[in-house]
Structure formats: structure tokens, C-alpha cells
Design a protein around this motif. Structure first.
Motif, PDB file in Angstrom:
ATOM      1  N   ILE A   1       0.868  -1.192   0.000  1.00  0.00           N
ATOM      2  CA  ILE A   1       0.000   0.000   0.000  1.00  0.00           C
ATOM      3  C   ILE A   1       0.893   1.226   0.000  1.00  0.00           C
ATOM      4  CG2 ILE A   1      -1.560   1.326   1.494  1.00  0.00           C
ATOM      5  CD1 ILE A   1      -2.477  -1.499   2.593  1.00  0.00           C
ATOM      6  N   GLY A   2       0.621   2.158  -0.879  1.00  0.00           N
ATOM      7  CA  GLY A   2       1.291   3.460  -0.822  1.00  0.00           C
ATOM      8  C   GLY A   2       0.400   4.369   0.002  1.00  0.00           C
ATOM      9  N   LEU A   3       0.893   4.775   1.182  1.00  0.00           N
ATOM     10  CA  LEU A   3       0.050   5.601   2.048  1.00  0.00           C
ATOM     11  C   LEU A   3       0.116   7.054   1.584  1.00  0.00           C
ATOM     12  CD1 LEU A   3      -1.738   5.155   4.551  1.00  0.00           C
ATOM     13  CD2 LEU A   3       0.165   5.938   5.946  1.00  0.00           C
ATOM     14  N   ASN A   4      -1.028   7.702   1.572  1.00  0.00           N
ATOM     15  CA  ASN A   4      -1.105   9.097   1.156  1.00  0.00           C
ATOM     16  C   ASN A   4      -1.744   9.929   2.253  1.00  0.00           C
ATOM     17  OD1 ASN A   4      -0.240   9.311  -1.797  1.00  0.00           O
ATOM     18  ND2 ASN A   4      -1.527   7.482  -1.763  1.00  0.00           N
ATOM     19  N   PHE A   5      -1.364  11.211   2.280  1.00  0.00           N
ATOM     20  CA  PHE A   5      -1.959  12.134   3.247  1.00  0.00           C
ATOM     21  C   PHE A   5      -3.484  12.133   3.082  1.00  0.00           C
ATOM     22  CE2 PHE A   5      -2.368  16.330   5.371  1.00  0.00           C
ATOM     23  CZ  PHE A   5      -1.629  16.039   6.499  1.00  0.00           C
ATOM     24  N   ALA A   6      -3.922  11.938   1.841  1.00  0.00           N
ATOM     25  CA  ALA A   6      -5.361  11.890   1.557  1.00  0.00           C
ATOM     26  C   ALA A   6      -6.043  10.766   2.338  1.00  0.00           C
ATOM     27  CB  ALA A   6      -5.569  11.680   0.060  1.00  0.00           C
ATOM     28  N   ASP A   7      -5.326   9.652   2.613  1.00  0.00           N
ATOM     29  CA  ASP A   7      -5.922   8.562   3.398  1.00  0.00           C
ATOM     30  C   ASP A   7      -6.227   9.040   4.822  1.00  0.00           C
ATOM     31  OD1 ASP A   7      -5.688   6.703   1.267  1.00  0.00           O
ATOM     32  OD2 ASP A   7      -3.589   6.349   1.783  1.00  0.00           O
ATOM     33  N   CYS A   8      -5.345   9.904   5.353  1.00  0.00           N
ATOM     34  CA  CYS A   8      -5.586  10.464   6.696  1.00  0.00           C
ATOM     35  C   CYS A   8      -6.798  11.386   6.662  1.00  0.00           C
ATOM     36  CB  CYS A   8      -4.353  11.241   7.180  1.00  0.00           C
ATOM     37  SG  CYS A   8      -2.859  10.248   7.308  1.00  0.00           S
ATOM     38  N   MET A   9      -6.908  12.169   5.597  1.00  0.00           N
ATOM     39  CA  MET A   9      -8.056  13.081   5.472  1.00  0.00           C
ATOM     40  C   MET A   9      -9.352  12.259   5.328  1.00  0.00           C
ATOM     41  SD  MET A   9      -6.508  15.983   5.563  1.00  0.00           S
ATOM     42  CE  MET A   9      -6.934  17.485   4.718  1.00  0.00           C
ATOM     43  N   ALA A  10      -9.304  11.201   4.502  1.00  0.00           N
ATOM     44  CA  ALA A  10     -10.499  10.371   4.290  1.00  0.00           C
ATOM     45  C   ALA A  10     -10.927   9.730   5.617  1.00  0.00           C
ATOM     46  CB  ALA A  10     -10.211   9.302   3.239  1.00  0.00           C
ATOM     47  N   ARG A  11      -9.950   9.194   6.357  1.00  0.00           N
ATOM     48  CA  ARG A  11     -10.264   8.570   7.648  1.00  0.00           C
ATOM     49  C   ARG A  11     -10.975   9.553   8.579  1.00  0.00           C
ATOM     50  NH1 ARG A  11      -6.940   9.657  11.230  1.00  0.00           N
ATOM     51  NH2 ARG A  11      -5.030   9.358  10.061  1.00  0.00           N
ATOM     52  N   GLN A  12     -10.662  10.847   8.431  1.00  0.00           N
ATOM     53  CA  GLN A  12     -11.286  11.858   9.279  1.00  0.00           C
ATOM     54  C   GLN A  12     -12.576  12.421   8.667  1.00  0.00           C
ATOM     55  OE1 GLN A  12      -7.735  14.177  11.325  1.00  0.00           O
ATOM     56  NE2 GLN A  12      -7.229  13.505   9.279  1.00  0.00           N
ATOM     57  N   GLY A  13     -12.926  11.876   7.488  1.00  0.00           N
ATOM     58  CA  GLY A  13     -14.202  12.258   6.864  1.00  0.00           C
ATOM     59  C   GLY A  13     -14.174  13.593   6.166  1.00  0.00           C
TER      60      GLY A  13
ATOM     61  N   ALA B   1       9.642   5.046   5.124  1.00  0.00           N
ATOM     62  CA  ALA B   1       9.269   4.036   6.126  1.00  0.00           C
ATOM     63  C   ALA B   1       8.489   2.922   5.461  1.00  0.00           C
ATOM     64  CB  ALA B   1       8.402   4.681   7.216  1.00  0.00           C
ATOM     65  N   VAL B   2       8.765   1.688   5.922  1.00  0.00           N
ATOM     66  CA  VAL B   2       8.000   0.531   5.452  1.00  0.00           C
ATOM     67  C   VAL B   2       7.469  -0.179   6.705  1.00  0.00           C
ATOM     68  CG1 VAL B   2       8.063  -1.638   4.158  1.00  0.00           C
ATOM     69  CG2 VAL B   2       9.526   0.278   3.449  1.00  0.00           C
ATOM     70  N   LEU B   3       6.170  -0.336   6.786  1.00  0.00           N
ATOM     71  CA  LEU B   3       5.565  -0.986   7.951  1.00  0.00           C
ATOM     72  C   LEU B   3       4.741  -2.187   7.491  1.00  0.00           C
ATOM     73  CD1 LEU B   3       5.538   2.325   8.677  1.00  0.00           C
ATOM     74  CD2 LEU B   3       4.606   1.389  10.771  1.00  0.00           C
ATOM     75  N   PRO B   4       4.580  -3.191   8.389  1.00  0.00           N
ATOM     76  CA  PRO B   4       3.740  -4.336   8.025  1.00  0.00           C
ATOM     77  C   PRO B   4       2.259  -3.963   8.076  1.00  0.00           C
ATOM     78  CG  PRO B   4       4.568  -4.594  10.259  1.00  0.00           C
ATOM     79  CD  PRO B   4       5.192  -3.335   9.720  1.00  0.00           C
ATOM     80  N   PHE B   5       1.443  -4.753   7.381  1.00  0.00           N
ATOM     81  CA  PHE B   5      -0.013  -4.514   7.305  1.00  0.00           C
ATOM     82  C   PHE B   5      -0.622  -4.400   8.709  1.00  0.00           C
ATOM     83  CE2 PHE B   5      -4.372  -6.278   6.115  1.00  0.00           C
ATOM     84  CZ  PHE B   5      -4.773  -5.148   5.422  1.00  0.00           C
ATOM     85  N   ALA B   6      -0.105  -5.224   9.649  1.00  0.00           N
ATOM     86  CA  ALA B   6      -0.661  -5.225  11.012  1.00  0.00           C
ATOM     87  C   ALA B   6      -0.480  -3.870  11.688  1.00  0.00           C
ATOM     88  CB  ALA B   6       0.014  -6.314  11.838  1.00  0.00           C
TER      89      ALA B   6
ATOM     90  N   THR C   1       9.306  11.102   6.264  1.00  0.00           N
ATOM     91  CA  THR C   1       9.863  11.744   5.073  1.00  0.00           C
ATOM     92  C   THR C   1       9.585  10.800   3.903  1.00  0.00           C
ATOM     93  OG1 THR C   1      11.986  10.701   5.542  1.00  0.00           O
ATOM     94  CG2 THR C   1      11.739  13.000   6.226  1.00  0.00           C
ATOM     95  N   GLY C   2       9.564  11.368   2.708  1.00  0.00           N
ATOM     96  CA  GLY C   2       9.319  10.544   1.532  1.00  0.00           C
ATOM     97  C   GLY C   2       7.992   9.809   1.659  1.00  0.00           C
TER      98      GLY C   2
END
Ligand SMILES: NC(=O)c1ccc[n+]([C@@H]2O[C@H](COP(=O)([O-])OP(=O)(O)OC[C@H]3O[C@@H](n4cnc5c(N)ncnc54)[C@H](OP(=O)(O)O)[C@@H]3O)[C@@H](O)[C@H]2O)c1
Length: 332
Positions: free
Chosen positions: A37-49, A305-310, A325-326
Motif C-alpha cells: 500500500i502506498g500511504l497518502n496524506f489523503a488517506d488520513c483526510m479520508a479517515r477523518q471524513g 518508512a516501510v511498515l507491516p499490514f498489522a 519523510t518521503g
């Protein structure tokens, strides 16, 4: 399949790992088995509605993934089952499988690994659209880039430098500023030093932070200057949207009168790539050119940063609290 669902809008802690029904492709759609998954700032915004067209909760966020096509719907000739793709479903990608329109997928050659693939599409296309389509940057021009050490910012620095522009990078910490200069930025400053660094003027500003940063950049535009606004990160707190601050920061952006825009020959452009589906074909072509630059080593996505799905909620928390960063990648 398992997926990270937001049962209600809120901070990273609302995300729950749930068993969900497997998706089936509709007409013109494919299902992707997600590898990263490529995490995007937009995912944080979506999570907050607060993202445009965000589904009602409960919903699974997730704008960008890489993986293999596991099923294709009626009328889909490309991509084929088994194809390696980058996919941009906008929502739903924080899961083991996701349904996505075929036109929102991009072929990924076997030479590009999953992590790199997950860091390319949203960042690369956003930087490309801002700098070249709307920013029309030319050799020798001076370009200011805010949030320069982030996912989009690190792509934008490299693209602008490759295009012969002089880059002024703006980032919050000395470490982020060092990353920006390592990537080729000619100057790097913190937000407090931004006004002074703009002395002498700029031709293009690429800004995803907005608020109080807007006026100094707007005023510093040289004749034929272009201000590209594509985000409003200043409204975001470490765990939630600051609605009062958002209101104040909008006021700080001031009022624009069209007449000085004409007499100073300045352009203000805004965009959100998730809201222009009719550009999908063009964006697929541009993705191919971004991929070509990556393949020859002229563009190197920065993976911070690379994190596991969990640990996906932790990845959200890190991104939202400005500690990354990045690009942040989550592996399955
Ligand atoms: N319009 C579009 O189509 C489009 C597409 C993709 C991304 N975007 C926007 O582009 C920006 C970058 O996206 P990204 O996914 O690559 O994220 P990112 O840049 O990796 O992370 C966001 C960065 O924004 C900066 N920032 C400034 N004020 C902030 C605040 N109050 N809270 C959190 N961060 C703040 C931080 O950098 P500093 O610490 O250096 O300030 C932070 O690292 C975001 O604003 C996003 O919404 C827009």
C-alpha cells in the motif's frame, strides 16, 4: 479477506482490522490482490471524513496499492489476470483485495519491486501535474516547494531539478531540509525563514500546505508567475482536523481580487487528481514516462518508512504527525 475499516471518522485509533467479503469486479473493473500500500496524506483526510466524496462510515480507506490482478470484469481487455499493476482505487485499498476501475490501473514492469511501485503513482503524477501541466516550468525558473521532504515533495524536487529549475524547498525540520538539498534543492528553509527566502521572487510555487504560507508566496510571484495549490495540510492536527485553525488559516490566505492578478500577470491554479476521472487516459501515459525515468535511474522515489499490514494505523499516525519523510509504504 481482511481489511482496515474505519467504523466511524476519526484519528488513526478508529481503524479496525476486519474480515470483509471478497470484492467482485463489475463491468470495466478489476480486482487487485494487494502486495503493498502506498500511504497518502489523503488517506488520513479520508479517515477523518474530510476528503471529497468520502464514503459514509463504516468504510475502508486506501487510495493507492500495488499487486496482481486476480479477477477482471466484463469488457476489460487490459490489464489481464496476473498482471502486475499500480492501482488507484481512491478508497478501499487498505485491504488484501480491492476493486478498482481498470482505467485507474497502471502496468508495473517486473524490474520495479513492490515497494518502489507503491511509491510512484500518486506522488509522481501529482508532482508532474503541478510542475508541468499547470506550472509550465521552464529551464532556469525558480520554484518554491512546500512540504518538500514528503512523498509528493521529494518527487517534485527531483522532477523540477531534472527540468533545469532552481528549487527552494520548504520543510519543517533541519533533517527534512537536509533531505531536500540531498535531492538537489538549491535552497532549503524552515517555515519561519520562508518569507526571507522568497526575496528576489519565484516563478512557480507548488503548495500543499496553504494558510498563512499562501500570501508570501503569492506576493513573491514574478510576472507570469504560477501558484499551484493542491492541498491544505495546515488544517490538520496530529490526531484530528483543527476546524478553528482551518477557519483562521483560510482567513489568513486573504481575498484575491482579479484585477491585480491581471496587472501582475499571475496565475492561481488548484487541482485534486481524484476529481478529474476524464484525465485517466492522459495520466496513464504520463505514468509511463515517470516509470521510464525510474527505470533509467533519473528519478528515485524516496521511501521513508516501510511498515507491516498489522501496523497500518501506526503508519497513519506517523504520516499525520509530520514524522515521516518521503513515501510511507505498508507491506502485505
Ligand atoms: N491535489 C491532489 O491531487 C493531491 C495529490 C496527492 C497529494 N496531495 C497533497 O499533497 C500533500 C502531500 O501529500 P503526501 O501524501 O505526499 O504527504 P507528505 O508530504 O508525505 O506528508 C504531509 C506533509 O505536510 C506537511 N505539513 C504541513 N502542515 C502540516 C500539518 N498541520 N499536519 C501534517 N502535515 C503537515 C508536513 O511536512 P513538513 O513537516 O515539512 O511541514 C508533512 O510531512 C498533502 O497535503 C496532500 O493532501 C494532493
Amino acid at each position: 479477506m481482511r481489511g482496515w475499516q474505519a467504523p466511524r471518522y476519526g484519528g488513526p485509533e478508529v481503524l479496525r482490522l476486519c474480515d470483509l467479503p471478497d470484492p467482485h469486479p463489475g463491468s470495466g473493473e478489476v480486482v487487485v490482490g494487494v502486495r503493498a500500500i502506498g500511504l497518502n496524506f489523503a488517506d488520513c483526510m479520508a479517515r477523518q471524513g474530510v476528503y471529497p466524496r468520502v464514503p459514509a462510515a463504516p468504510f475502508v480507506p486506501g487510495m493507492e496499492v500495488v499487486g496482481e490482478v486476480v479477477a477482471v470484469g466484463e469488457g476489460v481487455a487490459d490489464p489481464r489476470p496476473g498482471a502486475r499493476v499500480v492501482a488507484v482505487p481512491i478508497f478501499g485499498g487498505h485491504a488484501e483485495k480491492v476493486r478498482v476501475p481498470a482505467r485507474y490501473t497502471f502496468q508495473l514492469p517486473p524490474t520495479v519491486d513492490w515497494q518502489t511501485g507503491a511509491a510512484l503513482a500518486v506522488t509522481g503524477l501529482t508532482a508532474n501535474h503541478a510542475l508541468f501541466t499547470l506550472g509550465r516550468i521552464r529551464v532556469g525558473e525558480r520554484v518554491a516547494i512546500t512540504a518538500a521532504a514528503g512523498g509528493v515533495g521529494t518527487m517534485a524536487i527531483q522532477m523540477a531539478v531534472n527540468a533545469g529549475a532552481r528549487v527552494l524547498a520548504v520543510a519543517s525540520t533541519p533533517e527534512k531540509q537536509v533531505l531536500a538539498t540531498d535531492l538537489g534543492a538549491h535552497d532549503a528553509v524552515g517555515y519561519a525563514g520562508y518569507g526571507e527566502a522568497l526575496a528576489g521572487g519565484v516563478d512557480v510555487v507548488m503548495d500543499a500546505v496553504g494558510g498563512r504560507l499562501f500570501r508570501p508566496g503569492w506576493r513573491a510571484l514574478r510576472p507570469d508567475g504560477r501558484y499551484i495549490l493542491y492541498g491544505f495540510a495546515t488544517a490538520v492536527g496530529a490526531r484530528s482536523i483543527h476546524r478553528l485553525r482551518a477557519g483562521l488559516e483560510i482567513l489568513r490566505m486573504g481575498r484575491l481580487s482579479p484585477l491585480p492578478m491581471v496587472s501582475h500577470c499571475r496565475t492561481l491554479a488548484g487541482f485534486n487528481l481524484s476529481l478529474v476521472p476524464h484525465l485517466a487516459g492522459e495520466l496513464r501515459e504520463r505514468f509511463a514516462s515517470i516509470l521510464a525515468l525510474v527505470t533509467v535511474g533519473e528519478l528515485k522515489p524516496v521511501i521513508g518508512a516501510v511498515l507491516p499490514f498489522a501496523e497500518l494505523p501506526k503508519a497513519h499516525a506517523l504520516l499525520q504527525s509530520r514524522r515521516t519523510t518521503g513515501k510511507v509504504v505498508v507491506e502485505l
